[in-house]
Design a protein around this motif. Sequence first.
Motif, PDB file in Angstrom:
ATOM      1  N   ALA A  29     -21.282 -11.792 -24.381  1.00 15.24           N
ATOM      2  CA  ALA A  29     -20.613 -10.702 -25.067  1.00 15.24           C
ATOM      3  C   ALA A  29     -19.592 -11.197 -26.246  1.00 15.24           C
ATOM      4  CB  ALA A  29     -19.745 -10.129 -23.913  1.00 15.24           C
ATOM      5  N   VAL A  30     -19.504 -10.459 -27.357  1.00 15.80           N
ATOM      6  CA  VAL A  30     -18.520 -10.617 -28.244  1.00 15.80           C
ATOM      7  C   VAL A  30     -17.577  -9.422 -28.328  1.00 15.80           C
ATOM      8  CG1 VAL A  30     -18.140 -11.085 -30.731  1.00 15.80           C
ATOM      9  CG2 VAL A  30     -20.361 -11.825 -29.647  1.00 15.80           C
ATOM     10  N   CYS A  31     -16.308  -9.714 -28.142  1.00 15.13           N
ATOM     11  CA  CYS A  31     -15.274  -8.693 -28.180  1.00 15.13           C
ATOM     12  C   CYS A  31     -13.951  -9.221 -28.884  1.00 15.13           C
ATOM     13  CB  CYS A  31     -14.694  -8.496 -26.567  1.00 15.13           C
ATOM     14  SG  CYS A  31     -13.739  -7.145 -26.420  1.00 15.13           S
ATOM     15  N   GLY A  32     -13.796  -8.184 -29.809  1.00 16.94           N
ATOM     16  CA  GLY A  32     -12.432  -8.570 -30.563  1.00 16.94           C
ATOM     17  C   GLY A  32     -11.902  -7.407 -31.167  1.00 16.94           C
ATOM     18  N   GLY A  33     -10.561  -7.243 -30.798  1.00 16.78           N
ATOM     19  CA  GLY A  33      -9.936  -5.985 -31.444  1.00 16.78           C
ATOM     20  C   GLY A  33     -10.447  -4.811 -30.820  1.00 16.78           C
ATOM     21  N   THR A  34     -11.251  -4.149 -31.550  1.00 16.99           N
ATOM     22  CA  THR A  34     -11.733  -2.592 -31.055  1.00 16.99           C
ATOM     23  C   THR A  34     -13.270  -2.718 -31.252  1.00 16.99           C
ATOM     24  OG1 THR A  34     -11.143  -1.746 -33.307  1.00 16.99           O
ATOM     25  CG2 THR A  34      -9.551  -1.428 -31.600  1.00 16.99           C
ATOM     26  N   HIS A  35     -14.090  -3.937 -31.239  1.00 13.65           N
ATOM     27  CA  HIS A  35     -15.328  -3.702 -31.195  1.00 13.65           C
ATOM     28  C   HIS A  35     -15.985  -4.716 -29.888  1.00 13.65           C
ATOM     29  CE1 HIS A  35     -19.363  -5.350 -32.661  1.00 13.65           C
ATOM     30  NE2 HIS A  35     -19.476  -3.976 -32.733  1.00 13.65           N
ATOM     31  N   LEU A  36     -16.858  -4.317 -29.419  1.00 17.74           N
ATOM     32  CA  LEU A  36     -17.754  -4.881 -28.272  1.00 17.74           C
ATOM     33  C   LEU A  36     -19.194  -4.897 -28.552  1.00 17.74           C
ATOM     34  CD1 LEU A  36     -17.695  -6.297 -25.405  1.00 17.74           C
ATOM     35  CD2 LEU A  36     -17.775  -4.114 -24.491  1.00 17.74           C
ATOM     36  N   THR A  37     -19.724  -6.015 -28.395  1.00 24.90           N
ATOM     37  CA  THR A  37     -21.340  -6.115 -28.527  1.00 24.90           C
ATOM     38  C   THR A  37     -21.781  -7.037 -27.173  1.00 24.90           C
ATOM     39  OG1 THR A  37     -21.398  -6.089 -30.736  1.00 24.90           O
ATOM     40  CG2 THR A  37     -23.358  -6.777 -29.592  1.00 24.90           C
TER      41      THR A  37
END
Length: 92
Positions: free
Chosen positions: A4-12
């Motif tokens: 998972a990559v999560c930063g600010g207002t984005h998640l993958t």
Amino acid sequence: MIRAVCGGTHLTVRGHAGHGQPGQDIVCAAVSALVYALAGVLQEKGQLARGDIREGYADIAGAGDCAREFALVRCGLEMLAGQYPESVEIGS
């Protein structure tokens, strides 16, 4: 392994946990619940800029003031990564 990559207002989120049998994997279920809850609350608030969710993959982007919702999901993912490090990995 779920990555998972999560930063600010984005998640993958990509992959499968491999912790249990398909359809009975508690780690996959927990990650899925977090992802679906995030997409659902953003949709309800009219802040879902992009929501692509399919088996083994999710890409969610928010619009507006929704960083807290993403931070909450990241916290949940980090807790899962701490409990199941062989199944969940978090990046930024």
